[in-house]
Design a protein around this motif. Structure first.
Motif, short mmCIF file in Angstrom:
data_model
loop_
_atom_site.label_atom_id
_atom_site.label_comp_id
_atom_site.label_asym_id
_atom_site.label_seq_id
_atom_site.Cartn_x
_atom_site.Cartn_y
_atom_site.Cartn_z
N VAL A 98 55.05 80.87 64.96
CA VAL A 98 54.03 81.86 64.64
C VAL A 98 54.46 83.18 65.25
CG1 VAL A 98 51.64 82.60 64.95
CG2 VAL A 98 52.15 80.20 64.48
N VAL A 99 54.51 84.23 64.43
CA VAL A 99 54.87 85.57 64.88
C VAL A 99 53.61 86.43 64.89
CG1 VAL A 99 56.28 87.62 64.43
CG2 VAL A 99 57.19 85.34 63.93
N GLU A 100 53.28 86.99 66.05
CA GLU A 100 52.09 87.82 66.19
C GLU A 100 52.51 89.27 66.40
OE1 GLU A 100 49.11 86.48 68.90
OE2 GLU A 100 49.51 84.35 68.53
N ILE A 101 52.15 90.11 65.43
CA ILE A 101 52.47 91.53 65.49
C ILE A 101 51.24 92.27 66.01
CG2 ILE A 101 53.23 93.55 64.19
CD1 ILE A 101 54.53 91.64 62.20
N PRO A 102 51.35 92.97 67.13
CA PRO A 102 50.16 93.61 67.76
C PRO A 102 49.72 94.85 67.00
CG PRO A 102 52.14 94.19 68.97
CD PRO A 102 52.58 93.21 67.92
N PRO A 103 48.51 95.33 67.26
CA PRO A 103 48.05 96.58 66.63
C PRO A 103 48.93 97.77 67.08
CG PRO A 103 46.22 95.36 67.61
CD PRO A 103 47.48 94.70 68.08
N ARG A 104 49.05 98.75 66.20
CA ARG A 104 49.80 99.98 66.45
C ARG A 104 51.26 99.70 66.80
NH1 ARG A 104 45.12 100.34 69.16
NH2 ARG A 104 46.16 99.95 71.14
N TYR A 105 51.80 98.64 66.25
CA TYR A 105 53.19 98.27 66.55
C TYR A 105 54.16 99.34 66.02
CZ TYR A 105 57.53 95.52 66.46
OH TYR A 105 58.83 95.10 66.65
N GLU A 106 54.01 99.67 64.74
CA GLU A 106 54.89 100.68 64.16
C GLU A 106 54.69 102.05 64.83
OE1 GLU A 106 55.46 103.11 59.98
OE2 GLU A 106 54.77 101.01 59.88
N GLN A 107 53.44 102.39 65.12
CA GLN A 107 53.14 103.68 65.75
C GLN A 107 53.79 103.79 67.12
OE1 GLN A 107 48.94 104.47 65.94
NE2 GLN A 107 49.19 106.27 67.29
N ASP A 108 53.73 102.71 67.90
CA ASP A 108 54.34 102.73 69.23
C ASP A 108 55.85 102.88 69.15
OD1 ASP A 108 51.88 102.49 70.42
OD2 ASP A 108 52.00 100.31 70.66
N LEU A 109 56.46 102.20 68.21
CA LEU A 109 57.92 102.30 68.08
C LEU A 109 58.34 103.71 67.66
CD1 LEU A 109 58.86 98.91 66.35
CD2 LEU A 109 59.17 99.54 68.74
N ARG A 110 57.59 104.31 66.76
CA ARG A 110 57.92 105.66 66.33
C ARG A 110 57.78 106.66 67.47
NH1 ARG A 110 58.33 106.73 60.91
NH2 ARG A 110 57.73 105.07 59.46
N ALA A 111 56.83 106.38 68.37
CA ALA A 111 56.61 107.29 69.49
C ALA A 111 57.57 107.01 70.64
CB ALA A 111 55.17 107.16 69.98
N GLY A 112 58.43 106.04 70.48
CA GLY A 112 59.39 105.73 71.53
C GLY A 112 58.84 104.85 72.62
N ARG A 113 57.66 104.28 72.40
CA ARG A 113 57.06 103.40 73.40
C ARG A 113 57.50 101.95 73.17
NH1 ARG A 113 52.60 106.84 72.20
NH2 ARG A 113 51.83 105.30 70.70
N GLN A 114 57.53 101.19 74.24
CA GLN A 114 57.93 99.79 74.13
C GLN A 114 56.81 98.99 73.49
OE1 GLN A 114 58.92 97.92 77.83
NE2 GLN A 114 59.85 96.14 76.88
N ALA A 115 57.14 98.16 72.54
CA ALA A 115 56.17 97.31 71.86
C ALA A 115 56.71 95.89 71.81
CB ALA A 115 55.91 97.83 70.45
N GLU A 116 55.82 94.93 71.96
CA GLU A 116 56.22 93.53 72.03
C GLU A 116 55.67 92.75 70.85
OE1 GLU A 116 54.91 91.99 75.74
OE2 GLU A 116 56.46 93.04 76.91
#
Length: 374
Positions: A98-116
């Motif tokens: 099961v793969v769980e993609i958190p909220p604002r995942y794409e937004q965090d990556l675009r902003a250069g923030r670490q996302a899990e």
């Protein structure tokens, strides 16, 4: 000339005796056909048809791209589930990953923030769990890197790893398992046929008939050796062409004739082992127990099941004296790498020397056992 004639006709008698043993004939056929196929296809270390679910709490273009990146044959078609359904799906065994993609995942990556991204794995199937988790990690990493490189002009790969697999480009384990299975069957069946032929003569009382004839111990043993070796050689040739190259579609890079020549050399050792165990064991039950004790060790130390380099250093030195190790080495070199005689002659030499020496020892022991029977 008379001795050669005796060896020939005694060997023909062995072939007729083997033909009359329907169970043993069927066992030989099964060992070099269905057994090799099932070991090649049924013991794969790859991930096939694994069930996978997605919890998409982001709902972005990137999360949809990740969802679409998983497809057969490695994975089943992904299913979308809610976060509160994860435990039930895992507990029931309906999903392996099961793969769980958190909220604002794409937004965090675009902003250069670490996302899990959370990956839940059913680890009861340990082999597929570990390999499948690596597959998922590589797929997600590749898709994210590709997405960001297209949408962010400032994105740069820190490094890029290029992997090219030699001799087995798709990493198909059936290529490896099929050859190892055939090698193991050569050792097992040659030893069993030769040793069982000696014990069968003793249990049926026909050894006394041979003793009253003008035959030497060498002629009796040599007849059993060439006849049973011929059966194995024919089975190997048919298995290589029909099962391995035909059914399993394993490409033979080298010369099949060179491989067959190596098998002939190895049969000196395997038949000698059968003669030796046939003189040690007094009954077929004892012979079966000795087969289990000795052949399992030979197979484990040969490098077919596990690499020789992963064994303790002391055992690695011992394996240099085992023809089974060199048999595995030159078989893989010829079939997978297309090696010629210039590359495999050291293994051929060791197999020949050790096999000839052990054959001489076994024949001497058989001669003594015949002398006692007289």
């Amino acid at each position: 000339m008379e001795s050669l004639a005796n060896i020939f006709w005694l060997g023909v008698k062995e072939l007729r005796s083997l033909r009359s043993d329907k169970v043993l004939v069927l066992f030989v056929i099964y060992a070099f056909t269905a057994s090799i196929y099932t070991q090649a296809r049924g013991t794969s270390s790859e991930v096939y048809n694994a069930s996978i679910g997605f919890v998409d709490e982001d709902g972005s273009a990137l999360s949809r791209k990740l969802f679409q990146a998983f497809y057969p044959p490695r994975f089943q078609k992904p299913v979308l589930i809610r976060s509160d359904e994860v435990d039930e799906a895992m507990d029931s065994g309906r999903l392996m990953f099961v793969v769980e993609i958190p909220p604002r995942y794409e937004q965090d990556l675009r902003a250069g923030r670490q996302a899990e991204v959370l990956v839940v794995v059913d680890a009861t199937a340990m082999l597929q769990a570990s390999i499948g988790a690596s597959y998922i990690q590589n797929i997600i990493s590749g898709q994210v890197a590709e997405f960001l490189s297209r949408s962010d002009p400032n994105f740069r790969y820190p490094s890029r790893l290029v992997v090219r697999k030699a001799f087995n480009p798709n990493g198909d384990t059936s290529w490896f398992n099929s050859i190892v299975a055939m090698i193991n069957q050569v050792t097992l069946l040659t030893t069993v046929l030769t040793g069982a032929a000696l014990i069968r003569e003793r249990e049926h009382g026909t050894i006394e008939h041979l003793l009253v004839m003008p035959l030497t111990a060498f002629e009796i043993a040599a007849a059993k050796i060439w006849s049973n070796a011929l059966v194995i050689l024919a089975a190997v040739w048919a298995s290589l062409l029909i099962v391995i190259r035909g059914v399993l579609q394993v490409p033979i890079a080298g010369s099949p004739w060179l491989f067959l020549g190596g098998v002939i050399l190895y049969l000196f050792f395997a038949t000698a082992l059968g003669v030796f165990l046939g003189t040690v064991a007094r009954t077929m039950a004892q012979f079966a127990l000795l087969i289990i004790l000795i052949l399992i060790v030979l197979q484990l130390l040969s490098g077919g099941s596990t690499p020789v380099e992963s064994q303790p250093e002391a055992l690695q030195r011992i394996t240099y004296l085992l023809p089974s190790r060199h048999f595995v080495a030159f078989s893989q070199s010829i079939i997978y790498r297309g090696a010629g005689i210039g590359a495999v002659w050291p293994d051929f030499l060791v197999v020949t020397l050790v096999g000839a020496g052990f054959l001489a020892f076994s024949l001497q022991r058989f001669r003594r056992s015949i002398a006692v029977s007289r």
